[in-house]
Design an enzyme around this catalytic site. Structure first.
Site, PDB file in Angstrom:
ATOM      1  N   ASP A  59       1.516  -9.102   1.933  1.00 31.56           N
ATOM      2  CA  ASP A  59       0.193  -8.427   1.621  1.00 31.56           C
ATOM      3  C   ASP A  59      -0.506  -9.471   0.866  1.00 31.56           C
ATOM      4  O   ASP A  59       0.169 -10.549   0.396  1.00 31.56           O
ATOM      5  CB  ASP A  59       0.677  -7.396   0.434  1.00 31.56           C
TER       6      ASP A  59
ATOM      7  N   TYR B  22     -15.583   3.773   7.187  1.00 36.88           N
ATOM      8  CA  TYR B  22     -14.352   4.113   7.283  1.00 36.88           C
ATOM      9  C   TYR B  22     -13.874   4.465   8.601  1.00 36.88           C
ATOM     10  O   TYR B  22     -13.331   4.086   9.698  1.00 36.88           O
ATOM     11  CB  TYR B  22     -13.360   4.611   6.256  1.00 36.88           C
TER      12      TYR B  22
ATOM     13  N   LYS C  75     -12.538   2.977  12.225  1.00 37.39           N
ATOM     14  CA  LYS C  75     -11.124   3.584  12.866  1.00 37.39           C
ATOM     15  C   LYS C  75     -11.627   4.149  14.243  1.00 37.39           C
ATOM     16  O   LYS C  75     -10.695   3.579  15.352  1.00 37.39           O
ATOM     17  CB  LYS C  75     -10.543   4.834  12.047  1.00 37.39           C
TER      18      LYS C  75
ATOM     19  N   GLY D 104       0.793  -1.126   0.013  1.00 34.36           N
ATOM     20  CA  GLY D 104       0.000   0.025   0.054  1.00 34.36           C
ATOM     21  C   GLY D 104       0.794   1.050  -0.112  1.00 34.36           C
ATOM     22  O   GLY D 104       1.885   1.232  -0.161  1.00 34.36           O
TER      23      GLY D 104
END
Ligand code: AKB
Length: 316
Positions: free
Chosen positions: A34, A142, A146, A11
């Site tokens: 990954d 998202y 978080k 990423g």
């Protein structure tokens, strides 16, 4: 020397963090992992494993095989993509974290880094210079993941003594790899389009100001918080982290200093709403007090450095 595992090594952050960690710990002491393959240097500069962070058995076997003691968990789905894939986003962002926290609770590893985001804030948060402890009512999946992750991190620290450390990253800008699925991604793509096409169509409105950071500062912050003595890390949820803020129009003006013929047009889409729900600037004084955070790059310095690297890359 610690043995480190970086999950999400292909990423935007992982690609660069692996290299920095290999310089620090030695190439063979940093395992990059990954679900998909990564940049040439990441795969060939040291050990690389194909890993889905939701595959608990493989996760344990890699940790066992390499005697891992520190994990950087970067695998996540970012804000814009998460809105399209609610359940997969929740599964990846939450179950991935829970897998690592459980492994740390079982004392198989001794330290964890997990990134949070400015996305924990929402429309009811004070927008300017948002303090460390502010209203957190995110309205994106998202942001919700978080925020929940931050609570889990603090819980695992308080109940089980897990040494977990976290930063609320703003939008990150780097020249080495492109982000994917985020709302702040425009601030990276604009550089590539400026160089290759001389124009850019922005998916945010011209005056949408968001907190941003140049990748070298983000990498330094990550290593600083991980290397700080445990007693300095007083927050085990996540630290506000900031460098500078700008709008697409301000960035475009700065880019014109390097590409005078550059043109920007605006065609806002669903990401505009996400951006509007986030703060426009962040107060990171608690990170400065606790473990000495100081950014080095501002908008001008970041833009100059981006062009210096991207233009050299183009010539090479
Ligand atoms: C995103 O835009 O989703 C991310 C973030 C601010 O966490 N860059």
């Amino acid at each position: 020397m610690s043995k480190v595992l970086v999950i999400g090594a292909s990423g935007q952050i992982g690609t660069e963090l692996v290299e920095k960690l290999r310089e620090f710990h030695g190439a063979n002491n940093v395992v990059a992992a990954d679900i998909k393959t990564a940049a040439y240097e990441v795969v060939n500069g040291g050990p690389f494993e194909q890993l889905d962070v939701l595959d608990t058995q493989k996760l344990y076997s890699i940790i066992h095989k390499y005697h891992i003691d520190e994990v950087y968990l970067l695998a996540a789905m970012l804000s814009a993509k998460s809105e399209e894939k609610l359940l997969s986003a929740w599964r990846l962002n939450m179950d991935g974290l829970m897998n690592i926290l459980e492994i740390a609770r079982g004392k198989y590893i001794s330290k964890v880094f997990w990134p949070s985001s400015i996305a924990v804030f929402g429309p009811t948060t004070p927008k300017e210079n948002t303090p460390q402890h502010a209203v957190t009512e995110p309205n994106t999946i998202y942001g919700i993941s978080k925020l929940a992750g931050e609570r889990w991190c603090e819980y695992y620290h308080q109940k089980f003594g897990v040494d977990v450390r976290s930063l609320r990253y703003p939008g990150l800008i780097g020249y080495r790899s492109e982000p994917g699925g985020g709302t702040t991604d425009y601030a990276v793509q604009i550089f590539h389009d400026a160089i290759h096409k001389g124009e850019f169509e922005c998916f945010l409105e011209p005056d949408t100001v968001l907190p941003m950071m140049y990748m070298p500062d983000a990498l330094r912050a990550t290593l600083d918080i991980m290397h700080a003595p445990a007693e300095k890390i007083k927050l085990r949820s996540s630290y506000n982290l900031s460098a500078f803020s700008f709008s697409p129009a301000q960035l475009a003006r700065e880019i014109k200093q390097h590409v005078p013929e550059f043109k920007i047009t605006y065609n806002p889409d669903h990401r505009q709403k996400i951006a509007e729900s986030w703060p426009s600037s962040i107060d990171s004084s608690v990170a400065s007090q606790d473990w000495g955070w100081q950014p080095q790059y501002d908008l001008k310095a970041m833009t100059g450095d981006m062009f210096a690297h991207l233009k050299v890359g183009q010539e090479g």
